[in-house]
Design an enzyme around this catalytic site. Sequence first.
Site, PDB file in Angstrom:
ATOM      1  N   GLY A   8      -7.328   3.747  -8.290  1.00 36.96           N
ATOM      2  CA  GLY A   8      -8.211   3.643  -7.117  1.00 36.96           C
ATOM      3  C   GLY A   8      -8.325   4.949  -6.361  1.00 36.96           C
ATOM      4  N   THR A  10     -10.609   7.081  -6.360  1.00 39.18           N
ATOM      5  CA  THR A  10     -11.962   7.380  -5.856  1.00 39.18           C
ATOM      6  C   THR A  10     -12.297   6.583  -4.593  1.00 39.18           C
ATOM      7  N   GLN A  12     -11.423   4.837  -0.589  1.00 38.92           N
ATOM      8  CA  GLN A  12     -11.058   5.411   0.717  1.00 38.92           C
ATOM      9  C   GLN A  12      -9.595   5.885   0.735  1.00 38.92           C
ATOM     10  N   ASP A  63      -9.203   1.625 -16.461  1.00 39.76           N
ATOM     11  CA  ASP A  63      -9.593   0.403 -15.760  1.00 39.76           C
ATOM     12  C   ASP A  63      -8.374  -0.520 -15.695  1.00 39.76           C
ATOM     13  N   LEU A  85      -3.592   1.338  -5.998  1.00 35.80           N
ATOM     14  CA  LEU A  85      -4.597   1.086  -4.950  1.00 35.80           C
ATOM     15  C   LEU A  85      -5.894   0.525  -5.528  1.00 35.80           C
ATOM     16  N   GLY A  86      -6.036   0.558  -6.834  1.00 33.45           N
ATOM     17  CA  GLY A  86      -7.280   0.101  -7.462  1.00 33.45           C
ATOM     18  C   GLY A  86      -7.462  -1.394  -7.215  1.00 33.45           C
ATOM     19  N   ALA A  87      -8.665  -1.794  -6.824  1.00 35.72           N
ATOM     20  CA  ALA A  87      -8.939  -3.225  -6.595  1.00 35.72           C
ATOM     21  C   ALA A  87     -10.408  -3.428  -6.324  1.00 35.72           C
ATOM     22  N   THR A 132      -1.827  -6.804   1.294  1.00 34.48           N
ATOM     23  CA  THR A 132      -2.813  -6.871   2.374  1.00 34.48           C
ATOM     24  C   THR A 132      -2.519  -7.967   3.384  1.00 34.48           C
ATOM     25  N   GLU A 134      -4.633  -9.892   4.388  1.00 36.02           N
ATOM     26  CA  GLU A 134      -5.405 -11.078   3.967  1.00 36.02           C
ATOM     27  C   GLU A 134      -4.469 -12.171   3.453  1.00 36.02           C
ATOM     28  N   TYR A 161     -10.021 -13.081  -3.188  1.00 35.98           N
ATOM     29  CA  TYR A 161      -9.360 -11.770  -3.057  1.00 35.98           C
ATOM     30  C   TYR A 161      -7.912 -11.965  -2.594  1.00 35.98           C
ATOM     31  N   LYS A 165      -4.481 -11.173  -4.603  1.00 33.89           N
ATOM     32  CA  LYS A 165      -3.520 -10.206  -4.055  1.00 33.89           C
ATOM     33  C   LYS A 165      -2.135 -10.831  -3.848  1.00 33.89           C
TER      34      LYS A 165
HETATM   35  P1  NAP Z   1     -11.836   0.874  -1.857  1.00 34.40           P
HETATM   36  O1  NAP Z   1     -12.371   1.990  -1.020  1.00 34.40           O
HETATM   37  O2  NAP Z   1     -12.697  -0.287  -2.170  1.00 34.40           O
HETATM   38  O3  NAP Z   1     -11.302   1.511  -3.233  1.00 34.40           O
HETATM   39  C1  NAP Z   1     -10.939   0.706  -4.316  1.00 34.40           C
HETATM   40  C2  NAP Z   1     -10.670   1.598  -5.502  1.00 34.40           C
HETATM   41  O4  NAP Z   1     -10.348   0.762  -6.620  1.00 34.40           O
HETATM   42  C3  NAP Z   1     -11.863   2.457  -5.942  1.00 34.40           C
HETATM   43  O5  NAP Z   1     -11.383   3.699  -6.387  1.00 34.40           O
HETATM   44  C4  NAP Z   1     -12.430   1.658  -7.093  1.00 34.40           C
HETATM   45  O6  NAP Z   1     -13.165   2.435  -8.019  1.00 34.40           O
HETATM   46  C5  NAP Z   1     -11.144   1.168  -7.732  1.00 34.40           C
HETATM   47  N1  NAP Z   1     -11.349   0.044  -8.639  1.00 34.40           N
HETATM   48  C6  NAP Z   1     -12.125  -1.060  -8.456  1.00 34.40           C
HETATM   49  N2  NAP Z   1     -12.084  -1.845  -9.542  1.00 34.40           N
HETATM   50  C7  NAP Z   1     -11.290  -1.231 -10.439  1.00 34.40           C
HETATM   51  C8  NAP Z   1     -10.889  -1.524 -11.765  1.00 34.40           C
HETATM   52  N3  NAP Z   1     -11.313  -2.622 -12.409  1.00 34.40           N
HETATM   53  N4  NAP Z   1     -10.063  -0.655 -12.399  1.00 34.40           N
HETATM   54  C9  NAP Z   1      -9.656   0.479 -11.783  1.00 34.40           C
HETATM   55  N5  NAP Z   1     -10.000   0.819 -10.539  1.00 34.40           N
HETATM   56  C10 NAP Z   1     -10.816  -0.023  -9.873  1.00 34.40           C
HETATM   57  O7  NAP Z   1     -10.507   0.278  -1.180  1.00 34.40           O
HETATM   58  P2  NAP Z   1      -9.514   0.953  -0.112  1.00 34.40           P
HETATM   59  O8  NAP Z   1      -9.974   0.558   1.250  1.00 34.40           O
HETATM   60  O9  NAP Z   1      -9.301   2.369  -0.463  1.00 34.40           O
HETATM   61  O10 NAP Z   1      -8.197   0.109  -0.380  1.00 34.40           O
HETATM   62  C11 NAP Z   1      -7.217   0.540  -1.323  1.00 34.40           C
HETATM   63  C12 NAP Z   1      -6.348  -0.636  -1.725  1.00 34.40           C
HETATM   64  O11 NAP Z   1      -5.709  -1.193  -0.585  1.00 34.40           O
HETATM   65  C13 NAP Z   1      -7.101  -1.796  -2.364  1.00 34.40           C
HETATM   66  O12 NAP Z   1      -6.240  -2.365  -3.319  1.00 34.40           O
HETATM   67  C14 NAP Z   1      -7.308  -2.779  -1.218  1.00 34.40           C
HETATM   68  O13 NAP Z   1      -7.446  -4.080  -1.712  1.00 34.40           O
HETATM   69  C15 NAP Z   1      -6.030  -2.571  -0.442  1.00 34.40           C
HETATM   70  N6  NAP Z   1      -6.101  -2.815   0.992  1.00 34.40           N
HETATM   71  C16 NAP Z   1      -7.044  -2.195   1.743  1.00 34.40           C
HETATM   72  C17 NAP Z   1      -7.060  -2.383   3.120  1.00 34.40           C
HETATM   73  C18 NAP Z   1      -8.087  -1.708   4.000  1.00 34.40           C
HETATM   74  O14 NAP Z   1      -8.250  -2.150   5.140  1.00 34.40           O
HETATM   75  N7  NAP Z   1      -8.731  -0.647   3.537  1.00 34.40           N
HETATM   76  C19 NAP Z   1      -6.081  -3.202   3.726  1.00 34.40           C
HETATM   77  C20 NAP Z   1      -5.126  -3.792   2.915  1.00 34.40           C
HETATM   78  C21 NAP Z   1      -5.130  -3.576   1.555  1.00 34.40           C
HETATM   79  P3  NAP Z   1     -14.740   2.749  -7.800  1.00 34.40           P
HETATM   80  O15 NAP Z   1     -14.774   3.910  -6.828  1.00 34.40           O
HETATM   81  O16 NAP Z   1     -15.190   3.076  -9.166  1.00 34.40           O
HETATM   82  O17 NAP Z   1     -15.354   1.498  -7.227  1.00 34.40           O
HETATM   83  N1  GDD Z   2     -18.279  -6.922   5.701  1.00 35.01           N
HETATM   84  C1  GDD Z   2     -18.816  -7.524   6.774  1.00 35.01           C
HETATM   85  N2  GDD Z   2     -20.160  -7.415   6.996  1.00 35.01           N
HETATM   86  N3  GDD Z   2     -17.994  -8.224   7.600  1.00 35.01           N
HETATM   87  C2  GDD Z   2     -18.545  -8.780   8.691  1.00 35.01           C
HETATM   88  C3  GDD Z   2     -19.913  -8.679   8.982  1.00 35.01           C
HETATM   89  C4  GDD Z   2     -20.763  -7.976   8.080  1.00 35.01           C
HETATM   90  O1  GDD Z   2     -21.971  -7.856   8.272  1.00 35.01           O
HETATM   91  N4  GDD Z   2     -20.147  -9.325  10.160  1.00 35.01           N
HETATM   92  C5  GDD Z   2     -18.976  -9.803  10.581  1.00 35.01           C
HETATM   93  N5  GDD Z   2     -18.000  -9.499   9.691  1.00 35.01           N
HETATM   94  C6  GDD Z   2     -16.592  -9.908   9.802  1.00 35.01           C
HETATM   95  C7  GDD Z   2     -16.035 -10.565   8.541  1.00 35.01           C
HETATM   96  O2  GDD Z   2     -16.429 -11.938   8.473  1.00 35.01           O
HETATM   97  C8  GDD Z   2     -14.548 -10.356   8.780  1.00 35.01           C
HETATM   98  O3  GDD Z   2     -14.044 -11.385   9.608  1.00 35.01           O
HETATM   99  C9  GDD Z   2     -14.457  -9.038   9.551  1.00 35.01           C
HETATM  100  O4  GDD Z   2     -15.799  -8.753   9.987  1.00 35.01           O
HETATM  101  C10 GDD Z   2     -13.951  -7.856   8.726  1.00 35.01           C
HETATM  102  O5  GDD Z   2     -14.672  -7.814   7.509  1.00 35.01           O
HETATM  103  P1  GDD Z   2     -14.504  -6.575   6.488  1.00 35.01           P
HETATM  104  O6  GDD Z   2     -14.723  -5.303   7.204  1.00 35.01           O
HETATM  105  O7  GDD Z   2     -15.363  -6.873   5.307  1.00 35.01           O
HETATM  106  O8  GDD Z   2     -12.957  -6.592   6.121  1.00 35.01           O
HETATM  107  P2  GDD Z   2     -11.961  -7.779   5.736  1.00 35.01           P
HETATM  108  O9  GDD Z   2     -11.052  -7.976   6.913  1.00 35.01           O
HETATM  109  O10 GDD Z   2     -12.650  -8.949   5.199  1.00 35.01           O
HETATM  110  O11 GDD Z   2     -11.149  -7.121   4.531  1.00 35.01           O
HETATM  111  C11 GDD Z   2     -10.663  -5.777   4.612  1.00 35.01           C
HETATM  112  O12 GDD Z   2      -9.359  -5.784   5.151  1.00 35.01           O
HETATM  113  C12 GDD Z   2      -8.364  -6.442   4.345  1.00 35.01           C
HETATM  114  C13 GDD Z   2      -7.042  -6.340   5.107  1.00 35.01           C
HETATM  115  O13 GDD Z   2      -6.955  -7.350   6.059  1.00 35.01           O
HETATM  116  C14 GDD Z   2     -10.715  -5.186   3.215  1.00 35.01           C
HETATM  117  O14 GDD Z   2     -10.450  -3.798   3.293  1.00 35.01           O
HETATM  118  C15 GDD Z   2      -9.674  -5.821   2.308  1.00 35.01           C
HETATM  119  O15 GDD Z   2      -9.630  -5.116   1.067  1.00 35.01           O
HETATM  120  C16 GDD Z   2      -8.307  -5.740   3.002  1.00 35.01           C
HETATM  121  O16 GDD Z   2      -7.301  -6.318   2.208  1.00 35.01           O
END
Ligand code: NAP
Ligand code: GDD
Length: 375
Positions: A8, A10, A12, A63, A85-87, A132, A134, A161, A165
């Site tokens: 992952g 590539t 964030q 992958d 981190l890939g997901a 996460t 979640e 999701y 996870k």
């Molecule tokens: P992101 O921006 O969506 O990045 C996900 C990465 O996973 C990308 O590099 C994507 O590649 C890669 N990926 C997707 N499918 C794949 C596959 N089949 N094989 C290999 N790689 C794959 O997510 P992020 O926000 O950086 O989050 C990083 C990790 O933390 C994720 O596992 C996410 O679920 C977890 N997480 C995130 C948050 C948050 O708030 N950001 C919170 C808790 C946990 P492409 O660029 O090709 O799509």
């Molecule tokens: N995406 C999105 N788009 N969410 C919206 C919108 C919209 O137009 N309007 C309201 N929301 C609300 C969603 O219903 C959710 O309650 C909240 O905004 C946050 O949505 P996201 O930003 O899509 O994030 P998430 O909380 O569902 O998931 C993210 O955080 C998780 C950690 O708690 C992702 O990064 C997950 O990968 C990560 O695990």
Amino acid sequence: MKVALITGITGQDGSYLAELLLEKGYMVHGIKRRASLFNTDRIDHLYQDPHDPDQRLKLHYGDLTDSMNLTRIIQECQPDEIYNLGAMSHVKVSFDSPEYVGNVDGLGTLRILEAIRILGLENKTRIYQASTSELYGGLPENKNEKGFYDENSPFYPRSPYGVAKIYGFWITKNYREAYNMFACNGILFNHESPRRGETFVTRKITRAVAKIALGLQEKVYLGNLEAKRDWGHAKDYVRMMWMILQADVAEDWVIATGVTTTVRDFVRMAFLEVGIELEFKGTGVDEKAFVTACNNKDFQLKIGKEVLSVDPTYFRPTEVDLLIGDPSKAKEKLGWVPEYDLKDLVKDMMESDVKLMKKDVDLLKAGHEILKQAE
Ligand code: NAP
Ligand code: GDD
């Protein structure tokens, strides 16, 4: 030189983590997916010349659904640390492709752990699993006595999701206990940045607000405005990922800010960054936001202009209503101190998106100039 492998890379978090590890002197390997278009925007600045012998970043095609590929890459890199981190990380999209998300986010974790075992690297390679908030599902009765989710709170995932996870979480813990592997879960609450994917709510908001302020977009459509999230900055959170793997003991850790905010208030804060004040009227699907004041001469909208509506398309079949985490363990045991609060985060994202959207305005202006001259 320490060697790290990031799945992952590539994304964030992958991009910020790669930056951090390179600064710390690591050799960094990353797995990227083959795509029909370039997909390395977030890390291109780290990867100038692949032919440079001093280049400490190497990308491998791969992958998480492909065990053979993962095993070969791990064998080639012999990493000291793996950050998984890939997901498929979008909660709403996971309702549309539940089998795929189970395969990547759930079984993908197993594939990494099993590859380490097959290769006999249990005593060498430390693993960070991107778990996460979640997992908690936002059930009020599962918060601790102080009103937070912590490392001991029960899980109740509310999306494919989250369910995938939770498998990743438990299989990581199981391999730690069964094979004495240094495998840790970081239970991270939402973290955002200017590099956040455009369809997550914070980035959708900051991009739209920048466009609306610059006259490039009329209004933004969002889903549930009542949802509350504990939002931190991705830069602070990737630093903690690294700290988790430097700890003396392999454990699971909650990373959060301890503050929760509604989507509606995030919208308010984003507009305020460009001097625009809003009033919200109506409830549920009829809620709308209107401009009440414009305090920045560069961003003047008509008072009373409607800039936000609710579109139920963005509602989820099951919603996580509220998340708030207690990062005390990470602060006390690992000395983690976040540098950004929510206000700093919104400012960082808004500055970046205004700059980005201004480029479009400049391009439009240049286009008009060319047309005028041609007339
Ligand atoms: P992101 O921006 O969506 O990045 C996900 C990465 O996973 C990308 O590099 C994507 O590649 C890669 N990926 C997707 N499918 C794949 C596959 N089949 N094989 C290999 N790689 C794959 O997510 P992020 O926000 O950086 O989050 C990083 C990790 O933390 C994720 O596992 C996410 O679920 C977890 N997480 C995130 C948050 C948050 O708030 N950001 C919170 C808790 C946990 P492409 O660029 O090709 O799509
Ligand atoms: N995406 C999105 N788009 N969410 C919206 C919108 C919209 O137009 N309007 C309201 N929301 C609300 C969603 O219903 C959710 O309650 C909240 O905004 C946050 O949505 P996201 O930003 O899509 O994030 P998430 O909380 O569902 O998931 C993210 O955080 C998780 C950690 O708690 C992702 O990064 C997950 O990968 C990560 O695990």
